[in-house]
Motif scaffolding. Structure first.
Motif, PDB file in Angstrom:
ATOM      1  N   GLN A 195       0.615  10.446  -6.000  1.00 35.26           N
ATOM      2  CA  GLN A 195      -0.488   9.165  -6.848  1.00 35.26           C
ATOM      3  C   GLN A 195       0.520   7.850  -7.486  1.00 35.26           C
ATOM      4  N   CYS A 196       1.070   8.112  -6.105  1.00 35.74           N
ATOM      5  CA  CYS A 196       1.699   6.770  -6.580  1.00 35.74           C
ATOM      6  C   CYS A 196       1.313   5.457  -6.185  1.00 35.74           C
ATOM      7  N   GLN A 197       1.411   3.938  -6.662  1.00 37.32           N
ATOM      8  CA  GLN A 197       0.900   3.147  -6.691  1.00 37.32           C
ATOM      9  C   GLN A 197       2.378   1.600  -6.217  1.00 37.32           C
ATOM     10  N   PRO A 198       1.841   1.226  -5.655  1.00 39.16           N
ATOM     11  CA  PRO A 198       2.265  -0.133  -4.918  1.00 39.16           C
ATOM     12  C   PRO A 198       3.289  -0.660  -5.683  1.00 39.16           C
ATOM     13  N   CYS A 199       4.135  -1.306  -5.218  1.00 37.37           N
ATOM     14  CA  CYS A 199       5.508  -1.562  -5.821  1.00 37.37           C
ATOM     15  C   CYS A 199       5.272  -3.035  -5.959  1.00 37.37           C
ATOM     16  N   ALA A 200       4.158  -3.748  -4.831  1.00 42.23           N
ATOM     17  CA  ALA A 200       4.398  -5.225  -5.439  1.00 42.23           C
ATOM     18  C   ALA A 200       3.622  -5.911  -7.132  1.00 42.23           C
ATOM     19  N   PRO A 201       2.586  -5.107  -6.759  1.00 43.06           N
ATOM     20  CA  PRO A 201       2.685  -5.612  -8.475  1.00 43.06           C
ATOM     21  C   PRO A 201       3.416  -5.663  -9.302  1.00 43.06           C
ATOM     22  N   ILE A 202       3.877  -4.583  -9.398  1.00 43.15           N
ATOM     23  CA  ILE A 202       5.458  -4.085 -10.775  1.00 43.15           C
ATOM     24  C   ILE A 202       6.211  -5.594 -10.274  1.00 43.15           C
ATOM     25  N   ILE A 203       6.960  -5.446  -9.207  1.00 47.92           N
ATOM     26  CA  ILE A 203       7.781  -5.979  -8.731  1.00 47.92           C
ATOM     27  C   ILE A 203       7.463  -8.120  -9.259  1.00 47.92           C
ATOM     28  N   GLU A 204       6.843  -7.983  -8.399  1.00 45.89           N
ATOM     29  CA  GLU A 204       6.104  -9.539  -9.244  1.00 45.89           C
ATOM     30  C   GLU A 204       6.228 -10.000 -10.328  1.00 45.89           C
TER      31      GLU A 204
ATOM     32  N   VAL B 283       1.037  -1.015   0.023  1.00 48.80           N
ATOM     33  CA  VAL B 283      -0.247  -0.243   0.469  1.00 48.80           C
ATOM     34  C   VAL B 283       1.125   1.693  -0.598  1.00 48.80           C
ATOM     35  N   PHE B 284       0.215   1.882  -0.821  1.00 44.68           N
ATOM     36  CA  PHE B 284       1.180   3.561  -0.854  1.00 44.68           C
ATOM     37  C   PHE B 284       0.553   4.574   0.602  1.00 44.68           C
ATOM     38  N   ASP B 285       1.572   5.187   1.577  1.00 43.73           N
ATOM     39  CA  ASP B 285       1.376   5.828   2.714  1.00 43.73           C
ATOM     40  C   ASP B 285       1.942   6.816   2.628  1.00 43.73           C
ATOM     41  N   PRO B 286       1.474   7.559   2.070  1.00 45.45           N
ATOM     42  CA  PRO B 286       2.323   9.607   1.791  1.00 45.45           C
ATOM     43  C   PRO B 286       3.206   9.555   3.278  1.00 45.45           C
ATOM     44  N   ASN B 287       2.560   9.562   4.603  1.00 43.41           N
ATOM     45  CA  ASN B 287       3.659   9.432   5.070  1.00 43.41           C
ATOM     46  C   ASN B 287       5.018   9.171   5.201  1.00 43.41           C
ATOM     47  N   GLU B 288       4.749   8.128   4.710  1.00 37.95           N
ATOM     48  CA  GLU B 288       6.339   7.382   4.633  1.00 37.95           C
ATOM     49  C   GLU B 288       7.297   8.612   3.703  1.00 37.95           C
ATOM     50  N   THR B 289       8.620   8.098   3.871  1.00 43.18           N
ATOM     51  CA  THR B 289       9.788   8.604   2.621  1.00 43.18           C
ATOM     52  C   THR B 289       9.422   7.910   1.695  1.00 43.18           C
ATOM     53  N   CYS B 290       9.843   8.362   0.418  1.00 46.15           N
ATOM     54  CA  CYS B 290       9.441   7.954  -0.799  1.00 46.15           C
ATOM     55  C   CYS B 290      10.559   8.697  -1.827  1.00 46.15           C
ATOM     56  N   PHE B 291      11.280   7.441  -2.685  1.00 48.68           N
ATOM     57  CA  PHE B 291      12.530   7.632  -3.851  1.00 48.68           C
ATOM     58  C   PHE B 291      12.198   8.675  -5.133  1.00 48.68           C
ATOM     59  N   SER B 292      10.156   8.055  -4.964  1.00 50.08           N
ATOM     60  CA  SER B 292      10.109   8.121  -6.657  1.00 50.08           C
ATOM     61  C   SER B 292       9.510   9.516  -6.870  1.00 50.08           C
ATOM     62  N   ASP B 293       9.605  10.080  -8.650  1.00 52.13           N
ATOM     63  CA  ASP B 293       9.055  11.175  -9.059  1.00 52.13           C
ATOM     64  C   ASP B 293       7.602  11.020  -8.286  1.00 52.13           C
ATOM     65  N   CYS B 294       6.490   9.837  -8.214  1.00 50.10           N
ATOM     66  CA  CYS B 294       5.594  10.282  -8.256  1.00 50.10           C
ATOM     67  C   CYS B 294       4.961  10.505  -6.650  1.00 50.10           C
ATOM     68  N   TYR B 295       6.589  10.302  -5.725  1.00 51.27           N
ATOM     69  CA  TYR B 295       5.805  10.781  -4.412  1.00 51.27           C
ATOM     70  C   TYR B 295       5.606  12.725  -4.486  1.00 51.27           C
ATOM     71  N   ARG B 296       6.272  13.494  -4.962  1.00 52.80           N
ATOM     72  CA  ARG B 296       5.243  14.877  -4.530  1.00 52.80           C
ATOM     73  C   ARG B 296       4.083  14.707  -5.567  1.00 52.80           C
ATOM     74  N   SER B 297       2.955  13.918  -6.700  1.00 50.36           N
ATOM     75  CA  SER B 297       2.119  14.525  -6.575  1.00 50.36           C
ATOM     76  C   SER B 297       1.044  13.676  -6.106  1.00 50.36           C
TER      77      SER B 297
END
Length: 182
Positions: A128-137, A112-126
């Motif tokens: 509007q990020c999706q979780p990484c698990a489906p992409i990685i799987e 799940v995407f938690d806006p309170n956690e730090t993230c290194f992605s470009d989508c974190y600014r907006s």
């Protein structure tokens, strides 16, 4: 050939910034150098017809075959649930890989995407990020099948090398004294 390929892929991954973990690259380069040295021992043993070097080459190649065959079978035998559990353990135990994955795949969080956690992605600014698990799987399934197939292919070429080394080792040296026993 495989050893030079491993060293080249590790250097390529570092050069293009795909891998930032020096430990992973160090291990890949060490395995590549080890395989190169083993191939060199086999080459010197074959040229000199040195039976001890050929014996050690044959034994080490057999051990490499066993390890590579086992890892290849394990890669091909993992089902989706086992892949998911393995990825989740890897995600929770490494911070540098997590940052690389979030940056390269443009996702945040594992399930799940938690806006309170730090993230290194470009989508974190907006936000509007999706979780990484489906992409990685999706990627991990393809990579495991590819690595398992390539590893299985090379493991059978290694067993062919063990057999040929055994056959060559038991031949008489053509440069030796013809009246000698062996």
């Amino acid at each position: 050939l495989v050893s030079l390929l491993l060293i080249g892929i590790a250097a390529w991954g570092i050069g293009f910034g795909l891998i930032s973990s020096f430990r992973v690259v160090g291990v890949v380069i060490a395995v590549g150098v080890f395989l190169f040295l083993i191939a060199l021992v086999g080459l010197i043993g074959a040229v000199k017809h040195h039976q001890v070097l050929l014996f050690f080459y044959m034994i080490i190649l057999l051990l490499v075959f066993i390890v590579q065959f086992s890892v290849s079978c394990a890669c091909l035998a993992l089902n989706k649930e086992q892949q998911s559990k393995l990825l989740e353990v890897g995600w929770s135990n490494t911070n540098s890989a997590r940052a690389d994955i979030e940056r390269n795949l443009n996702c945040c969080g594992f399930r799940v995407f938690d806006p309170n956690e730090t993230c290194f992605s470009d989508c974190y600014r907006s936000r509007q990020c999706q979780p990484c698990a489906p992409i990685i799987e999706e990627y991990s399934g393809m990579v495991l099948r590819f690595v398992g197939g390539i590893g299985l292919f090379f493991s059978f070429t290694e067993i062919l090398g063990v057999w040929l080394t055994y056959r060559y080792r038991n031949q008489r040296d053509p440069r030796a004294n013809p009246s000698a026993f062996l």
